[in-house]
Write a protein that holds these residues in place. Structure first.
Motif, short mmCIF file in Angstrom:
data_model
loop_
_atom_site.label_atom_id
_atom_site.label_comp_id
_atom_site.label_asym_id
_atom_site.label_seq_id
_atom_site.Cartn_x
_atom_site.Cartn_y
_atom_site.Cartn_z
N LYS A 1 0.84 -1.20 0.00
CA LYS A 1 0.00 0.00 0.00
C LYS A 1 0.87 1.25 0.00
O LYS A 1 0.60 2.20 -0.72
CB LYS A 1 -0.94 0.01 1.20
CG LYS A 1 -1.87 1.21 1.21
CD LYS A 1 -2.88 1.14 2.33
CE LYS A 1 -3.83 2.34 2.24
NZ LYS A 1 -4.85 2.27 3.29
N ILE B 1 0.82 4.01 -2.97
CA ILE B 1 0.57 5.43 -2.70
C ILE B 1 1.67 6.30 -3.28
O ILE B 1 1.41 7.36 -3.86
CB ILE B 1 0.38 5.67 -1.18
CG1 ILE B 1 -0.96 5.10 -0.75
CG2 ILE B 1 0.50 7.14 -0.83
CD1 ILE B 1 -1.18 5.04 0.75
N MET C 1 1.04 6.49 -6.91
CA MET C 1 -0.16 7.31 -7.14
C MET C 1 0.21 8.79 -7.09
O MET C 1 -0.30 9.60 -7.86
CB MET C 1 -1.23 6.99 -6.11
CG MET C 1 -1.89 5.64 -6.30
SD MET C 1 -2.97 5.17 -4.94
CE MET C 1 -4.26 6.41 -5.09
N TYR D 1 -9.56 6.64 -6.77
CA TYR D 1 -8.56 7.59 -7.28
C TYR D 1 -8.19 7.30 -8.73
O TYR D 1 -7.70 8.17 -9.43
CB TYR D 1 -7.29 7.56 -6.43
CG TYR D 1 -7.48 8.15 -5.06
CD1 TYR D 1 -7.40 9.53 -4.86
CD2 TYR D 1 -7.73 7.35 -3.95
CE1 TYR D 1 -7.56 10.08 -3.61
CE2 TYR D 1 -7.90 7.89 -2.69
CZ TYR D 1 -7.81 9.26 -2.53
OH TYR D 1 -7.98 9.81 -1.29
N PRO E 1 -5.76 -1.58 -6.90
CA PRO E 1 -6.09 -0.51 -5.95
C PRO E 1 -7.27 -0.85 -5.04
O PRO E 1 -7.33 -0.40 -3.89
CB PRO E 1 -6.42 0.69 -6.84
CG PRO E 1 -5.83 0.39 -8.16
CD PRO E 1 -5.81 -1.09 -8.28
N TYR F 1 -3.64 12.00 -6.40
CA TYR F 1 -4.12 12.75 -5.24
C TYR F 1 -4.30 14.23 -5.58
O TYR F 1 -5.27 14.86 -5.17
CB TYR F 1 -3.17 12.60 -4.06
CG TYR F 1 -3.17 11.24 -3.43
CD1 TYR F 1 -4.31 10.75 -2.80
CD2 TYR F 1 -2.05 10.44 -3.47
CE1 TYR F 1 -4.31 9.49 -2.22
CE2 TYR F 1 -2.04 9.18 -2.89
CZ TYR F 1 -3.18 8.71 -2.28
OH TYR F 1 -3.19 7.47 -1.71
N LEU G 1 -8.43 2.05 -2.68
CA LEU G 1 -7.95 3.24 -3.38
C LEU G 1 -8.44 3.32 -4.83
O LEU G 1 -8.00 4.18 -5.59
CB LEU G 1 -6.42 3.28 -3.35
CG LEU G 1 -5.79 3.37 -1.96
CD1 LEU G 1 -4.30 3.14 -2.03
CD2 LEU G 1 -6.10 4.71 -1.33
N GLU G 2 -9.34 2.44 -5.23
CA GLU G 2 -9.76 2.37 -6.63
C GLU G 2 -10.43 3.65 -7.12
O GLU G 2 -10.35 3.98 -8.31
CB GLU G 2 -10.67 1.16 -6.87
CG GLU G 2 -12.03 1.23 -6.22
CD GLU G 2 -12.06 0.83 -4.75
OE1 GLU G 2 -13.17 0.78 -4.21
OE2 GLU G 2 -11.01 0.56 -4.15
#
Length: 166
Positions: free
Chosen positions: A56, A60, A63, A142, A134, A69, A139-140
């Motif tokens: 994770k 991140i 990402m 995003y 994700p 984000y 987190l999908e």
């Protein structure tokens, strides 16, 4: 060509710099392509209960490299710039996927796969990296816009590739 406001052009320059230059300005591989490749590779390795926290954290980080984000927090004017950059990235990714002999083959590049199988492989990779992986971390959401852009570019490239002569 789109007309950009001064704010949008400044953000566009910032993103382009982030994507293509190191601190010493020598240039580098496209950060978006690198982040995408790392996410896809991590997804292909799977997630065990023991490695979940580390995976994770890595997801991140990538990402952030993809500005996922930043997009969520951006105003509509800035979102247009992120969207444009992701379209550019998606177009490059599809070119790489459909033109690279290794990606479009089996057995270490020795046996080419059919165009239909190649399209299915790209679809699978997009789903794996933007939905399935994700989702394991919640987190999908995003990735939803990026997924849409990748699928749109896939459709554009698929039409061209399937019409080409072998």
């Amino acid at each position: 060509m789109q007309e950009w406001t001064e704010k949008q052009q400044a953000l566009r320059d910032e993103i382009m710099h982030q994507r293509h230059y190191t601190i010493d300005q020598t240039g580098k591989t496209d950060t978006y392509i690198r982040a995408w490749t790392m996410i896809k590779n991590s997804a292909e390795q799977g997630v065990t209960w023991f490695g979940m926290k580390h995976r994770k954290k890595v997801l991140i980080r990538y990402m952030e490299d993809l500005n996922l984000y930043a997009y969520v927090e951006a105003d509509e004017e800035s979102k247009a710039v992120y969207y444009e950059q992701w379209e550019d990235f998606a177009c490059k990714m599809m070119d790489l996927c459909f033109r690279d002999k290794t990606y479009g083959s089996a057995m270490f590049g020795l046996l080419p796969i059919s165009k239909e199988a190649l399209v299915n492989k790209v679809i699978h990779d997009i789903a794996l990296a933007t939905i399935e992986y994700p989702e394991k971390f919640g987190l999908e959401s995003y990735f939803s816009v990026l997924n849409g852009i990748l699928m749109k570019q896939l459709e554009i490239h698929k039409e061209v590739i399937l019409k080409e002569e072998v």
